[in-house]
Design a protein around this motif. Structure first.
Motif, mmCIF file in Angstrom:
data_model
loop_
_atom_site.group_PDB
_atom_site.id
_atom_site.type_symbol
_atom_site.label_atom_id
_atom_site.label_comp_id
_atom_site.label_asym_id
_atom_site.label_seq_id
_atom_site.Cartn_x
_atom_site.Cartn_y
_atom_site.Cartn_z
ATOM 1 N N GLU A 297 0.829 -1.199 0.000
ATOM 2 C CA GLU A 297 0.000 0.000 0.000
ATOM 3 C C GLU A 297 0.865 1.252 0.000
ATOM 4 O O GLU A 297 0.546 2.249 -0.667
ATOM 5 C CB GLU A 297 -0.923 -0.015 1.218
ATOM 6 C CG GLU A 297 -1.985 -1.101 1.156
ATOM 7 C CD GLU A 297 -2.592 -1.442 2.497
ATOM 8 O OE1 GLU A 297 -3.481 -2.319 2.532
ATOM 9 O OE2 GLU A 297 -2.184 -0.845 3.506
ATOM 10 N N TYR A 337 -8.575 3.026 7.402
ATOM 11 C CA TYR A 337 -8.152 1.962 6.497
ATOM 12 C C TYR A 337 -9.243 1.651 5.470
ATOM 13 O O TYR A 337 -8.948 1.352 4.311
ATOM 14 C CB TYR A 337 -7.791 0.697 7.277
ATOM 15 C CG TYR A 337 -7.090 -0.337 6.407
ATOM 16 C CD1 TYR A 337 -5.824 -0.080 5.895
ATOM 17 C CD2 TYR A 337 -7.708 -1.542 6.101
ATOM 18 C CE1 TYR A 337 -5.178 -1.002 5.091
ATOM 19 C CE2 TYR A 337 -7.070 -2.477 5.300
ATOM 20 C CZ TYR A 337 -5.810 -2.192 4.796
ATOM 21 O OH TYR A 337 -5.171 -3.115 3.982
ATOM 22 N N HIS A 338 -10.495 1.737 5.877
ATOM 23 C CA HIS A 338 -11.582 1.601 4.906
ATOM 24 C C HIS A 338 -11.469 2.692 3.838
ATOM 25 O O HIS A 338 -11.627 2.432 2.638
ATOM 26 C CB HIS A 338 -12.939 1.704 5.599
ATOM 27 C CG HIS A 338 -13.250 0.558 6.507
ATOM 28 N ND1 HIS A 338 -13.407 0.704 7.874
ATOM 29 C CD2 HIS A 338 -13.425 -0.761 6.260
ATOM 30 C CE1 HIS A 338 -13.680 -0.467 8.417
ATOM 31 N NE2 HIS A 338 -13.703 -1.377 7.459
ATOM 32 N N LYS A 340 -8.823 4.292 2.868
ATOM 33 C CA LYS A 340 -7.676 4.062 1.996
ATOM 34 C C LYS A 340 -8.039 3.102 0.863
ATOM 35 O O LYS A 340 -7.670 3.311 -0.300
ATOM 36 C CB LYS A 340 -6.493 3.501 2.792
ATOM 37 C CG LYS A 340 -5.217 3.355 1.956
ATOM 38 C CD LYS A 340 -4.175 2.519 2.660
ATOM 39 C CE LYS A 340 -3.561 3.242 3.829
ATOM 40 N NZ LYS A 340 -2.425 2.468 4.423
ATOM 41 N N ASN A 341 -8.792 2.051 1.194
ATOM 42 C CA ASN A 341 -9.203 1.101 0.165
ATOM 43 C C ASN A 341 -10.233 1.709 -0.779
ATOM 44 O O ASN A 341 -10.240 1.402 -1.974
ATOM 45 C CB ASN A 341 -9.725 -0.183 0.804
ATOM 46 C CG ASN A 341 -8.607 -1.103 1.252
ATOM 47 O OD1 ASN A 341 -8.167 -1.967 0.507
ATOM 48 N ND2 ASN A 341 -8.125 -0.903 2.473
ATOM 49 N N TRP A 345 -9.753 1.832 -4.906
ATOM 50 C CA TRP A 345 -10.767 1.431 -5.881
ATOM 51 C C TRP A 345 -11.144 2.602 -6.789
ATOM 52 O O TRP A 345 -11.346 2.429 -7.994
ATOM 53 C CB TRP A 345 -12.011 0.891 -5.165
ATOM 54 C CG TRP A 345 -11.828 -0.482 -4.588
ATOM 55 C CD1 TRP A 345 -11.796 -0.839 -3.264
ATOM 56 C CD2 TRP A 345 -11.657 -1.706 -5.322
ATOM 57 N NE1 TRP A 345 -11.612 -2.188 -3.129
ATOM 58 C CE2 TRP A 345 -11.527 -2.751 -4.376
ATOM 59 C CE3 TRP A 345 -11.604 -2.014 -6.675
ATOM 60 C CZ2 TRP A 345 -11.339 -4.078 -4.751
ATOM 61 C CZ3 TRP A 345 -11.416 -3.331 -7.062
ATOM 62 C CH2 TRP A 345 -11.289 -4.349 -6.102
ATOM 63 N N LEU A 383 -11.005 -5.779 0.248
ATOM 64 C CA LEU A 383 -9.658 -5.235 0.363
ATOM 65 C C LEU A 383 -9.060 -5.155 -1.031
ATOM 66 O O LEU A 383 -9.164 -6.101 -1.814
ATOM 67 C CB LEU A 383 -8.808 -6.133 1.270
ATOM 68 C CG LEU A 383 -7.447 -5.570 1.654
ATOM 69 C CD1 LEU A 383 -7.183 -5.794 3.134
ATOM 70 C CD2 LEU A 383 -6.337 -6.228 0.852
ATOM 71 N N TYR A 384 -8.420 -4.054 -1.348
ATOM 72 C CA TYR A 384 -7.979 -3.805 -2.720
ATOM 73 C C TYR A 384 -7.050 -4.897 -3.241
ATOM 74 O O TYR A 384 -7.180 -5.333 -4.394
ATOM 75 C CB TYR A 384 -7.292 -2.438 -2.800
ATOM 76 C CG TYR A 384 -6.809 -2.096 -4.189
ATOM 77 C CD1 TYR A 384 -7.720 -1.719 -5.176
ATOM 78 C CD2 TYR A 384 -5.466 -2.177 -4.519
ATOM 79 C CE1 TYR A 384 -7.302 -1.424 -6.461
ATOM 80 C CE2 TYR A 384 -5.032 -1.885 -5.802
ATOM 81 C CZ TYR A 384 -5.948 -1.512 -6.769
ATOM 82 O OH TYR A 384 -5.528 -1.234 -8.045
ATOM 83 N N THR A 387 -9.397 -9.515 -2.779
ATOM 84 C CA THR A 387 -10.829 -9.241 -2.833
ATOM 85 C C THR A 387 -11.666 -10.257 -2.069
ATOM 86 O O THR A 387 -12.869 -10.046 -1.887
ATOM 87 C CB THR A 387 -11.302 -9.192 -4.294
ATOM 88 O OG1 THR A 387 -10.949 -10.419 -4.957
ATOM 89 C CG2 THR A 387 -10.656 -8.023 -5.017
#
Length: 423
Positions: A297, A337-338, A340-341, A345, A383-384, A387
């Motif tokens: 990341e 963190y959510h 960031k993902n 996307w 999660l990027y 998945t």
């Protein structure tokens, strides 16, 4: 909302003062260096040089430089790779200790990078397949083992580590005795690593300067040992997370769903850089190791705005807004963190720099707000980089519903959140 309003909000509420950054970072880094030097002298399996991770080091921190994150490398002798292996006989007991058992641990589904699992095997009650991590260079097996079964399994992204070739070296050097024992049979136990690392950090309190400025929080479900550091001149409290990490450089599995065929972001060069880095492991759950994409990341964010774009700026604005969307003083069900993902996307869906110019700032912020709503209402935010991992699993729906309601309020009346004294 408009760009003028967002830019003013960014300047007034989001940006960190340069003085605050320099002063806090310098003090924290000096404390952490001293602690890790002491820990390494007690147990050389923990390296002195950490990875600098977290929002501060990726230019995503907002408001104040009061949180810092470090990954402390646990040296297991070499990198890891997927391989077949037996699965272990250990489990967590009622007293929350990990001990040998007469039954084998239940492991996550197989995630093989080179083969797809046939449907008839996936649906078989009797089939058990284990796959793990092995070091091919030094002929020492270091394995993350997995089982395929219809019985209840831990979530995707969990695994266990087998290091039969390294344990004799630790034993010969008396590194793995008593409380310092991190293994059961040939397996490295994540809970043992967390507890021993925290004990070593606590030992560093014999150093007068550490004892004067640092407190250690209790062990939690987080992979990290959390320190609260008091700044000597401002008395500001700074949170520091030290998380043990196995530098595995594990190859990506095809089952992770990344990179996605046809995706135009990130670039092929960036994809290869991330694949070369591979995946690491952190001690989060008591029995299992968790796959960690923290360095991947970091590499994905590195250079994200070289073209003068607003990717990180829009993310920082959303992080500040999240503080207003989520109830304060309670467990945060929707985290940075959510977000960031969500950003990752959004970047893949809108890959061109022309879609991330400063003139498109309000468009991108609004788009990501609707993306948050969409994923929460579906109950699934993949999660990027993997998945099969749902970042919203086991989250409190009532808390998430309030987040959605507040985001709708923001979209309907942004002034209420962006203009001072409007809340």
């Amino acid at each position: 909302m408009d760009n003028i309003m967002l830019n003013k909000f960014y300047k007034d509420k989001v940006m960190i003062t340069t003085h605050n950054i320099r002063e806090n970072a310098a003090f924290v880094n000096s404390i952490v260096r001293e602690i890790l030097e002491y820990v390494h002298n007690l147990d050389r399996r923990f390296k002195k040089q950490p990875f600098y991770v977290g929002s501060f080091y990726t230019d995503l921190k907002v408001s104040r430089a009061d949180e810092f994150d470090f990954c402390v490398i646990l040296d297991v002798g070499s990198t890891l790779d997927w391989t077949h292996s037996p699965y272990p006989f250990y489990g967590i007991q009622r007293n929350k200790e990990i001990a040998r058992t007469s039954t084998q641990v239940r492991c996550p589904p197989i995630e093989n990078k080179s083969t797809q699992i046939p449907e008839h095997i996936q649906n078989s009650n009797s089939t058990r397949i284990s796959e793990g991590l092995a070091c091919h260079k030094c002929h020492r097996k270091m394995e993350v083992a997995r089982t395929l079964t219809q019985q209840p399994c831990p979530p995707a992204g969990k695994t266990f580590v087998r290091i039969p070739g390294q344990i004799p070296n630790w034993n010969n050097e008396r590194l793995n005795d008593g409380l310092a024992c991190l293994t059961i049979d040939e397996y490295l136990i994540s809970l043992n690593v967390k507890r021993w690392f925290k004990a070593l950090v606590s030992e560093a309190f014999v150093i007068p300067r550490i004892r004067q400025y640092v407190n250690v929080d209790r062990l939690s479900d987080s992979p990290a040992t959390t320190l609260m550091i008091k700044h000597p001149t401002t008395d500001e409290k700074i949170s520091v997370d030290l998380a043990p990490l196995i530098e595995g450089h594990i190859p990506f599995s095809i089952a992770f769903g990344w990179p996605r065929p046809g995706a135009r972001w990130p670039t092929c060069t960036k994809i290869q850089e991330i694949k070369t880095e591979g995946i690491h492991l952190v001690a989060k759950d008591p029995e299992y190791w968790s796959l960690s994409f923290v360095i991947c990341e970091q590499k994905l964010l590195d250079g994200a705005d070289l073209g003068g774009t607003c990717r990180k700026k829009s993310q920082r604005i959303l992080k500040k807004l999240r503080e207003m969307w989520c109830s304060q003083g309670s467990r945060q069900e929707f985290t940075s963190y959510h977000l960031k993902n969500i950003l990752f996307w959004e970047c893949e869906i809108h890959p061109d720099d022309s879609e991330w110019t400063d003139e498109k700032l309000s468009l991108r912020v609004a788009s990501m707000c609707y993306s948050i709503i969409y994923h929460i209402l579906r109950g699934n935010l993949p999660l990027y980089f993997h998945t099969r991992i749902n970042l919203l699993e086991k989250k409190d729906w009532n808390a998430l519903r309030k987040v959605v309601q507040n985001i709708f309020r923001f979209l309907k009346n942004p002034d209420q959140f962006l203009v001072p004294n409007m809340l």
